[in-house]
Design an enzyme around this catalytic site. Structure first.
Site, PDB file in Angstrom:
ATOM      1  N   TYR A 137       0.853  -1.190   0.000  1.00 11.20           N
ATOM      2  CA  TYR A 137       0.000   0.000   0.000  1.00 11.20           C
ATOM      3  C   TYR A 137       0.887   1.237   0.000  1.00 11.20           C
ATOM      4  CZ  TYR A 137      -4.382   2.457   0.989  1.00 11.20           C
ATOM      5  OH  TYR A 137      -5.511   3.233   0.909  1.00 11.20           O
ATOM      6  N   TYR A 164      -5.584   4.527  -7.984  1.00 13.78           N
ATOM      7  CA  TYR A 164      -5.796   4.541  -6.531  1.00 13.78           C
ATOM      8  C   TYR A 164      -7.132   3.915  -6.200  1.00 13.78           C
ATOM      9  CZ  TYR A 164      -6.116   6.431  -1.758  1.00 13.78           C
ATOM     10  OH  TYR A 164      -6.239   6.589  -0.396  1.00 13.78           O
TER      11      TYR A 164
END
Lengths: 396, 139
Positions: A295, A345
């Protein structure tokens, strides 16, 4: 004997919608698109699905409406498992955790896990989409002191965290930039990535400050779109159209923050103990990991996550990434699709979707040579929530 | 058209923190001491997150601490803050332990360092008291 859940389930379907500045669709619309794509990818019929786990993005907090109603938008009947989950950016990996556990428990067979978000508005900036999210009423009380001091959004929180790391360990701007440069190099090999232009460290330094010490190019993109994955029992997965990506290990870490001396959530994340659980279940260690999909809401997140998984010692993340080992041809390929910084994203679905692609050996120009052990992580809040998956193309 | 200048969103006292802001208006920084476990905290809920006991008493803090971390805002998020860009935001670790976010005053952004000793200065935005911090003057 290995852990009972190691290899018990596999990811058998992946659906990725077009990403980015796509307007006129709600996050529910995107979610339906992603599930349709995942079903086609998996060869499953809608009637095969008996579990649905849903994760709304930022628009879920802005009244956009992605929630339990997705079941009906998808026309799914008689589900045996259903939830609308929120542990911020760690949710995608967590959905796979709970799907795997439910499958092992006999509570579901084929579970769809879906994330969708649609914060971008035509003519609106990414800052407008995220910077003021959830701030409808005025700040109040001690908690309100933050907004009252001009602290707006995650960019500020991660800038504060990165600065703490820089002060404690001497981490440099060049080292943060090395993460952005490596990920962009991967993005240039990914047709789905939004940012396709090669990036140099000089370009990185020239990008404007957002919240110092974070440049624009330290910060993730904002995208409209959705990703769905399907989790199935391992014994079913072997006969399905796509190469299965098996779940070897799962772990979570949520350290808490009492906001007083002694806590260091900015520099010591829940990955420290999520790693123990996930690596322990998988029976591997950081030395066995071939590719990382971490992440990467910010460059700093990658650096601190690598430390907390034990790829290097605490405080040495900067030096670890500085030599370019995360990029194409490096010794630890990381965020091989360009990550949230350079591809798209979709919260925790960005690393997870790329982990699946690499696990299937479908990465095209960016496919890594060794993909036996893949680490995929999710992170949420201001480094407050963490979840890990260890994945593999091998059943055992 | 609205010709009024935008105003900064300033934290307002709620039921729990009325004494905190009232003391702030007098230039004093309060912390709460848990009646059950005696831990010092800034309450955000009636119960203590340490022992889960209810009840606390306010007591005056030293008002001194150090910069735990800081950042400098360049992106425009709120029109009222635009004239201040680039402005700093810091997290202050009080000598008593609790941390709170605040702007630093009396120091150039380029001179802020983690660990810098600071002390509270209560300023006002409109009618609302706002805790800010400045470097401790050498004695």
């Amino acid at each position: 004997m290995g852990h009972r859940l190691r290899g018990a389930a596999a990811i058998t379907g992946l659906g990725i919608t077009p990403m980015g500045r796509i307007y006129g669709k709600s996050s529910t619309d995107f979610a339906v698109d992603a599930v349709r794509l995942a079903l086609a990818d998996s060869g499953l019929a809608k009637s095969d699905i008996d579990g649905l786990l849903i994760n709304a993005g930022i628009t879920g907090f802005q009244g956009d409406g992605l929630g339990l109603g997705l079941q009906n938008a998808l026309g799914l009947s008689d589900l045996r498992l259903l939830n609308h989950m929120n542990a911020a950016g760690s949710t995608a990996a967590q959905m796979v955790h709970y799907a795997t556990m439910a499958i092992d428990a006999g509570m579901a067979t084929h579970v769809v896990c879906v994330f969708a978000d649609a914060p971008l508005r035509e003519g609106g900036s990414a800052a407008a989409a995220y910077g003021n999210a959830g701030r409808r009423s005025g700040p109040q009380g001690i908690q309100g002191l933050s907004a009252g001091a001009g602290h707006f959004g995650a960019n500020t929180a991660y800038a504060l965290a990165a600065r703490r790391h820089m002060a404690l360990y001497g981490t440099t701007q060049d080292q943060l930039g090395a993460v952005a440069v490596a990920e962009r190099a991967w993005a240039t090999k990914n047709p789905m990535a939004k940012m396709q232009d090669p990036l140099t460290l000089e370009d990185y330094h020239a990008s404007r400050w957002i919240v110092e010490p974070l440049h624009l190019l330290d910060c993730c993109l904002v995208s409209n779109g959705a990703v769905a994955v399907i989790v199935s029992p391992a014994d079913r997965a072997a006969g399905m159209p796509q190469p299965p990506v098996y779940v070897w290990g799962m772990g979570q870490g949520h350290p808490g923050d009492t906001r007083r001396a002694g806590d260091s959530p900015e520099t010591e994340t829940g990955a420290r103990f999520a790693a123990k659980t996930a690596f322990g279940m998988a029976g591997v260690g950081p030395e066995d990991v071939d590719v990382c999909e971490l992440y990467d809401c910010y460059t700093y997140t990658v650096l601190v996550t690598l430390e907390d998984y034990g790829f290097c010692k605490k405080g040495e993340g900067g030096a670890f990434v500085e030599d370019g080992k995360l990029g194409p041809g490096g010794s630890l390929p990381t965020n091989t699709g360009g990550g949230q910084l350079s591809s798209y994203y979709m919260w925790g679905m960005t690393p997870l979707s790329e982990a699946i692609i690499q696990g299937r050996s479908q990465g095209g120009d960016r496919q890594v040579e060794e993909n036996d052990v893949i680490l995929s992580t999710g992170n949420g809040g201001a480094l407050n929530y963490h979840a890990a998956l260890v994945l593999s193309p091998h059943a055992s | 058209m609205n010709d009024e200048a935008p105003t900064k969103p300033v934290s307002a006292a709620d039921e729990l923190t009325e004494p905190f802001f009232a003391a702030g208006a007098e230039g004093r920084l309060l912390l709460a001491r848990c009646s059950s476990c005696a831990e010092l905290r800034l309450p955000i809920a009636p119960n203590c997150p340490s022992c889960l006991g209810g009840g606390y008493e306010w007591e005056e803090a030293s008002g001194r601490g150090t910069v735990y971390t800081f950042a400098v805002m360049h992106q425009r998020y709120h029109p009222a803050w635009e004239p201040d860009l680039p402005y700093n935001i810091a997290v202050i670790e009080l000598d008593e332990g609790p941390r709170l976010p605040a702007n630093l005053i009396g120091v150039d952004n380029a001179d802020i360092t983690v660990g810098l000793p600071v002390e509270v200065v209560w300023e006002r935005e409109g009618d609302a008291p706002v805790p800010r911090f400045q470097p401790v003057r050498a004695v």
